[in-house]
Design an enzyme around this catalytic site. Structure first.
Site, PDB file in Angstrom:
ATOM      1  N   GLY A 125     -12.419   7.008  14.023  1.00  0.00           N
ATOM      2  CA  GLY A 125     -11.809   5.828  13.414  1.00  0.00           C
ATOM      3  C   GLY A 125     -10.938   5.068  14.389  1.00  0.00           C
ATOM      4  O   GLY A 125     -10.719   5.484  15.528  1.00  0.00           O
ATOM      5  N   GLY A 161       0.804  11.633  10.029  1.00  0.00           N
ATOM      6  CA  GLY A 161       1.078  10.203   9.895  1.00  0.00           C
ATOM      7  C   GLY A 161       0.372   9.578   8.716  1.00  0.00           C
ATOM      8  O   GLY A 161       0.404   8.355   8.554  1.00  0.00           O
ATOM      9  N   SER A 174       5.965  11.476   9.035  1.00  0.00           N
ATOM     10  CA  SER A 174       6.613  10.175   9.023  1.00  0.00           C
ATOM     11  C   SER A 174       5.649   9.105   8.547  1.00  0.00           C
ATOM     12  O   SER A 174       4.449   9.150   8.853  1.00  0.00           O
ATOM     13  CB  SER A 174       7.128   9.813  10.425  1.00  0.00           C
ATOM     14  OG  SER A 174       7.724   8.529  10.420  1.00  0.00           O
ATOM     15  N   GLY A 175       6.183   8.127   7.810  1.00  0.00           N
ATOM     16  CA  GLY A 175       5.371   6.986   7.404  1.00  0.00           C
ATOM     17  C   GLY A 175       5.090   6.057   8.557  1.00  0.00           C
ATOM     18  O   GLY A 175       4.253   5.156   8.449  1.00  0.00           O
ATOM     19  N   HIS A 206      -0.194  -5.975   5.957  1.00  0.00           N
ATOM     20  CA  HIS A 206      -1.162  -5.219   6.738  1.00  0.00           C
ATOM     21  C   HIS A 206      -2.549  -5.840   6.609  1.00  0.00           C
ATOM     22  O   HIS A 206      -2.776  -6.723   5.778  1.00  0.00           O
ATOM     23  CB  HIS A 206      -1.219  -3.757   6.266  1.00  0.00           C
ATOM     24  CG  HIS A 206      -0.065  -2.931   6.736  1.00  0.00           C
ATOM     25  ND1 HIS A 206       1.146  -2.911   6.085  1.00  0.00           N
ATOM     26  CD2 HIS A 206       0.065  -2.086   7.797  1.00  0.00           C
ATOM     27  CE1 HIS A 206       1.975  -2.097   6.718  1.00  0.00           C
ATOM     28  NE2 HIS A 206       1.351  -1.581   7.758  1.00  0.00           N
ATOM     29  N   LYS A 255      -6.405  -1.820   4.521  1.00  0.00           N
ATOM     30  CA  LYS A 255      -5.424  -0.798   4.142  1.00  0.00           C
ATOM     31  C   LYS A 255      -5.545  -0.503   2.650  1.00  0.00           C
ATOM     32  O   LYS A 255      -5.609  -1.416   1.830  1.00  0.00           O
ATOM     33  CB  LYS A 255      -4.009  -1.249   4.490  1.00  0.00           C
ATOM     34  CG  LYS A 255      -2.973  -0.151   4.294  1.00  0.00           C
ATOM     35  CD  LYS A 255      -1.656  -0.492   4.956  1.00  0.00           C
ATOM     36  CE  LYS A 255      -0.619   0.600   4.754  1.00  0.00           C
ATOM     37  NZ  LYS A 255      -1.045   1.897   5.322  1.00  0.00           N
TER      38      LYS A 255
END
Length: 270
Positions: free
Chosen positions: A13, A100, A124-125, A158, A162
């Site tokens: 990806g 992530g 973590s975001g 974004h 997404k």
């Protein structure tokens, strides 16, 4: 010096290829595994060649357990259900899990917390230095500016592909604001406004989500008072900033005791 051996999940990806490239840029880590879905058309390809770094000798496979068992750490920006599975494998192998993935719910978080009894997890975001510094600034600003005087809104945009909203980064920033105010985000966030909503409730933290085009990630936290407005923002122009942060987190976590850590820990901002 022995290099840290890293596995990349979702290696074919966009983010996976960025991770492969980030690993190739450092001298103290090396790619030792690359994993994709069983139906991926890229199975059997060289992960380095696909990512544009040249042949790595690491062939993309579909068995994460085998790959993780031979590694020191795994970089994972995939999907919530898959990340829970990866966390359990990391716990079995007692290796570092850099997580992530966004869109995790309470059940996902419980499973990951359980895995952290044996795995060293950095969760973590957002893995970028800039965003995590922004979160610290947001927390301090929210603490300094009282809810009676300043409203807080989180705006994010974004790319059209997404799948979760608000973004993990928006939630990270919202949580920073809530921490600064000494409130629970879950009890004070407003995710949608439509129709006759009435006046804004004091102390709430609003979220606005935009999607379109190829935007990598743009986030702003607005603190709006009477006659003045403060905007703290971050714009990501390339996924490589997240990938470099993830590799940095892996190197930091290597050899640390099991548990859940954040990028603030990695960057010394905690």
């Amino acid at each position: 010096m022995t290099k840290m051996k890293l596995v990349v999940m979702g290696a074919a990806g966009r983010m996976g290829q960025s991770l492969v490239r980030a690993i190739a840029e450092v001298t103290d880590a090396e790619l030792c595994g690359a994993v994709e879905r069983p139906d991926s058309p890229h199975l059997g390809e060289d992960a380095g060649t696909l990512a544009g770094t040249g042949a790595s000798g690491v062939v993309i496979g579909d068995d994460p357990l085998v790959a993780i068992a031979a590694a020191d750490g795994v970089l994972d920006f995939t999907s919530p259900d898959n990340s829970v599975t990866v966390a359990s494998y990391a716990a079995q192998a007692r290796v570092v899990h850099i997580l992530g993935t966004t869109g995790l719910d309470i059940q996902h978080d419980k499973a990951i917390t359980a895995a952290a009894r044996h795995a060293t997890i950095v969760k973590s975001g957002n893995m970028s230095l800039g965003v995590n510094l922004l979160a610290v600034l947001v927390e301090n600003a929210a603490r300094a500016l009282e809810a009676a005087d300043f409203d807080i809104e989180v705006l994010e945009m974004h790319h059209r592909h997404k799948v979760d909203a608000p973004s993990g980064t928006a939630l990270l920033l919202g949580q920073a604001a809530a921490t600064g105010r000494g409130i629970k985000l879950a009890d004070n966030s407003v995710r949608m406004r439509d129709g006759h909503t009435g006046p804004r409730a004091e102390g709430t933290i609003g979220f606005a989500t935009l999607r379109g085009g190829s935007v990598v990630g743009e986030h702003s936290v607005i603190l709006a008072g009477t006659g003045e407005k403060i905007t703290l923002s971050h714009s990501a122009g390339d996924r490589s900033i997240f990938a470099r942060g993830a590799v940095r987190a892996a190197l930091w976590a290597n050899g640390r005791k099991p548990g859940i850590y954040s990028m603030r820990d990695v960057l010394g901002l905690a």
